[in-house]
Design an enzyme around this catalytic site. Structure first.
Site, PDB file in Angstrom:
ATOM      1  N   TYR A   1      34.100  30.977  46.725  1.00  0.00           N
ATOM      2  CA  TYR A   1      35.533  30.902  47.346  1.00  0.00           C
ATOM      3  C   TYR A   1      36.030  29.461  47.636  1.00  0.00           C
ATOM      4  CZ  TYR A   1      35.760  35.880  46.300  1.00  0.00           C
ATOM      5  OH  TYR A   1      35.711  36.878  45.584  1.00  0.00           O
TER       6      TYR A   1
ATOM      7  N   GLN B   1      47.216  41.831  42.651  1.00  0.00           N
ATOM      8  CA  GLN B   1      45.664  41.622  42.683  1.00  0.00           C
ATOM      9  C   GLN B   1      45.442  40.132  42.707  1.00  0.00           C
ATOM     10  OE1 GLN B   1      43.837  44.497  39.688  1.00  0.00           O
ATOM     11  NE2 GLN B   1      45.782  44.241  39.023  1.00  0.00           N
ATOM     12  N   ASN B   2      46.076  39.280  42.786  1.00  0.00           N
ATOM     13  CA  ASN B   2      45.665  37.897  42.689  1.00  0.00           C
ATOM     14  C   ASN B   2      45.549  37.541  44.385  1.00  0.00           C
ATOM     15  OD1 ASN B   2      46.099  37.993  39.876  1.00  0.00           O
ATOM     16  ND2 ASN B   2      47.983  36.875  40.074  1.00  0.00           N
ATOM     17  N   VAL B   3      44.628  36.610  44.673  1.00  0.00           N
ATOM     18  CA  VAL B   3      44.117  36.036  45.639  1.00  0.00           C
ATOM     19  C   VAL B   3      44.984  34.686  45.832  1.00  0.00           C
ATOM     20  CG1 VAL B   3      42.262  37.334  45.888  1.00  0.00           C
ATOM     21  CG2 VAL B   3      41.906  35.027  45.091  1.00  0.00           C
ATOM     22  N   ASP B   4      45.517  34.041  44.838  1.00  0.00           N
ATOM     23  CA  ASP B   4      46.200  32.809  44.964  1.00  0.00           C
ATOM     24  C   ASP B   4      47.641  33.011  45.688  1.00  0.00           C
ATOM     25  OD1 ASP B   4      46.917  33.204  41.751  1.00  0.00           O
ATOM     26  OD2 ASP B   4      48.473  33.117  43.054  1.00  0.00           O
TER      27      ASP B   4
ATOM     28  N   HIS C   1      44.273  42.429  46.962  1.00  0.00           N
ATOM     29  CA  HIS C   1      42.717  41.945  46.991  1.00  0.00           C
ATOM     30  C   HIS C   1      42.332  40.979  47.796  1.00  0.00           C
ATOM     31  CE1 HIS C   1      42.159  44.040  42.904  1.00  0.00           C
ATOM     32  NE2 HIS C   1      42.164  45.051  43.885  1.00  0.00           N
TER      33      HIS C   1
ATOM     34  N   GLY D   1      50.237  40.904  33.182  1.00  0.00           N
ATOM     35  CA  GLY D   1      49.069  40.142  33.316  1.00  0.00           C
ATOM     36  C   GLY D   1      47.915  40.934  33.849  1.00  0.00           C
ATOM     37  N   THR D   2      47.680  42.270  33.616  1.00  0.00           N
ATOM     38  CA  THR D   2      46.376  42.783  34.411  1.00  0.00           C
ATOM     39  C   THR D   2      45.839  43.549  33.407  1.00  0.00           C
ATOM     40  OG1 THR D   2      45.562  44.099  36.160  1.00  0.00           O
ATOM     41  CG2 THR D   2      47.997  44.409  35.579  1.00  0.00           C
ATOM     42  N   SER D   3      44.525  43.551  33.465  1.00  0.00           N
ATOM     43  CA  SER D   3      43.829  44.334  32.308  1.00  0.00           C
ATOM     44  C   SER D   3      43.655  45.811  32.691  1.00  0.00           C
ATOM     45  CB  SER D   3      42.419  43.898  32.040  1.00  0.00           C
ATOM     46  OG  SER D   3      41.560  43.894  33.283  1.00  0.00           O
TER      47      SER D   3
HETATM   48  N1  APR Z   1      50.317  35.904  30.334  1.00  0.00           N
HETATM   49  C1  APR Z   1      50.317  37.321  30.617  1.00  0.00           C
HETATM   50  N2  APR Z   1      49.028  38.122  30.842  1.00  0.00           N
HETATM   51  C2  APR Z   1      47.950  37.384  30.365  1.00  0.00           C
HETATM   52  C3  APR Z   1      47.993  35.720  30.110  1.00  0.00           C
HETATM   53  C4  APR Z   1      49.133  35.130  30.060  1.00  0.00           C
HETATM   54  N3  APR Z   1      49.303  33.857  29.626  1.00  0.00           N
HETATM   55  N4  APR Z   1      46.708  35.465  29.517  1.00  0.00           N
HETATM   56  C5  APR Z   1      45.931  36.763  29.942  1.00  0.00           C
HETATM   57  N5  APR Z   1      46.734  37.744  30.107  1.00  0.00           N
HETATM   58  C6  APR Z   1      46.287  38.998  30.370  1.00  0.00           C
HETATM   59  C7  APR Z   1      44.938  39.507  29.702  1.00  0.00           C
HETATM   60  O1  APR Z   1      45.311  40.150  28.551  1.00  0.00           O
HETATM   61  C8  APR Z   1      44.416  40.465  30.770  1.00  0.00           C
HETATM   62  O2  APR Z   1      45.014  41.718  30.370  1.00  0.00           O
HETATM   63  O3  APR Z   1      46.060  39.026  31.909  1.00  0.00           O
HETATM   64  C9  APR Z   1      45.035  40.066  32.028  1.00  0.00           C
HETATM   65  C10 APR Z   1      43.874  39.422  32.900  1.00  0.00           C
HETATM   66  O4  APR Z   1      43.008  40.546  33.097  1.00  0.00           O
HETATM   67  P1  APR Z   1      41.808  40.183  34.124  1.00  0.00           P
HETATM   68  O5  APR Z   1      41.169  39.218  33.951  1.00  0.00           O
HETATM   69  O6  APR Z   1      40.970  41.595  34.331  1.00  0.00           O
HETATM   70  O7  APR Z   1      42.400  40.102  35.581  1.00  0.00           O
HETATM   71  P2  APR Z   1      43.089  41.205  36.594  1.00  0.00           P
HETATM   72  O8  APR Z   1      43.449  42.527  35.765  1.00  0.00           O
HETATM   73  O9  APR Z   1      43.902  40.674  37.401  1.00  0.00           O
HETATM   74  O10 APR Z   1      41.591  41.781  37.373  1.00  0.00           O
HETATM   75  C11 APR Z   1      41.786  42.539  38.576  1.00  0.00           C
HETATM   76  O11 APR Z   1      39.499  42.464  39.163  1.00  0.00           O
HETATM   77  O12 APR Z   1      37.512  41.027  39.547  1.00  0.00           O
HETATM   78  C12 APR Z   1      38.754  41.740  40.102  1.00  0.00           C
HETATM   79  O13 APR Z   1      39.708  41.369  42.149  1.00  0.00           O
HETATM   80  C13 APR Z   1      39.398  40.862  40.784  1.00  0.00           C
HETATM   81  O14 APR Z   1      42.076  40.980  40.869  1.00  0.00           O
HETATM   82  C14 APR Z   1      41.006  40.922  40.228  1.00  0.00           C
HETATM   83  C15 APR Z   1      40.798  42.336  39.502  1.00  0.00           C
END
Ligand code: APR
Length: 235
Positions: free
Chosen positions: A55, A88-91, A106, A179-181
């Protein structure tokens, strides 16, 4: 009819164009680090130094990046709507872009608190403080004498702000996911609390697991996706 209410659910993808890595894309953080070692409560008790260093690195990186247009456009929604950002972002990029109501599900990487108790979600907000982009190391103690730890929700810990987040989604006329998976629960299930009459949009360049036909997928990166969303909103 009061102001439009928008709940914006964001993940690492909204900060990708600021230069911060995501977690699960190719080359993402979890390709290089095992989350169970560096981001779980068991990992913390196994090796505090490894977690503190992980971190410290995230925090130092944050010093060098800026909010991008997607963060700014999300902040600008406040001109026309009552907006809750649930991230979910910590930034701290949403705040630095001007968003005034941000719920960090988070935790926040610029903040620390004393470690206490066996399972470590028993703390009070009064004990949390902001250290900006500085390091925290083994031996750095809180006023109560215990080791300082990142104010992050580790895997294996509860999500204290979940109830507040659900309330915001339930009130929303529009739920916007950026932007979350949608792979980490309970955050991934938040959009399911949307009212039946609410509109749901998701901005993501990848195919995402859409579980409801009413979700409008804007298949694009966050910056241009947000421009399309704003156009949609103005119709
Ligand atoms: N613009 C929009 N979305 C994007 C971009 C972009 N430029 N680049 C990538 N993505 C998408 C990807 O397609 C994916 O669906 O952002 C998502 C990122 O997914 P993850 O990397 O899994 O991130 P996230 O969903 O925030 O993870 C959730 O997992 O490890 C834990 O606590 C951590 O908060 C985090 C949580």
């Amino acid at each position: 009819m009061g102001k439009l209410r928008i709940a914006v659910l964001t993940g690492a993808g909204v900060s990708a164009e600021s230069g911060l890595g995501t977690y699960r894309d190719n080359g993402g953080l979890w390709d290089n680090y095992d989350p169970m070692e560096v981001a779980s409560i068991d990992g913390w008790y196994r090796n505090r130094k490894l977690v503190l260093d992980f971190y410290n690195m995230q925090r130092a990186r944050l010093k060098d990046v800026l909010p991008n247009d997607a963060h700014r456009m999300i902040a600008s929604l406040e001109d026309r709507a009552d907006v809750s950002v649930i991230t979910q972002n910590v930034d701290n990029l949403h705040e630095r872009a001007g968003s005034t109501k941000v719920i960090h599900l988070h935790g926040e990487v610029t903040k620390v608190r004393p470690e206490s108790g066996v399972y470590d979600d028993s703390f009070s907000e009064r004990e949390v403080f902001d250290i900006g982009y500085e390091d925290v190391n083994l031996g750095d103690k809180a006023p109560n004498g215990s080791q300082l730890r990142p104010h992050i929700v580790f895997f294996g810990e509860a999500v204290p702000k979940l109830e507040k987040a659900v309330e915001e989604v339930e009130k929303a006329d529009i739920v916007l996911i950026v932007g979350t998976s949608l792979q980490v629960y309970p955050a991934a299930s938040l959009y399911r609390y949307a009212r039946p009459d609410a509109r749901i949009y998701i901005i993501d360049p990848a195919d995402v697991p859409l579980r409801e036909p009413r979700i409008v997928h804007i298949k694009d990166v966050a910056t241009s996706g947000m421009r399309k969303f704003l156009e949609e909103l103005s119709k």
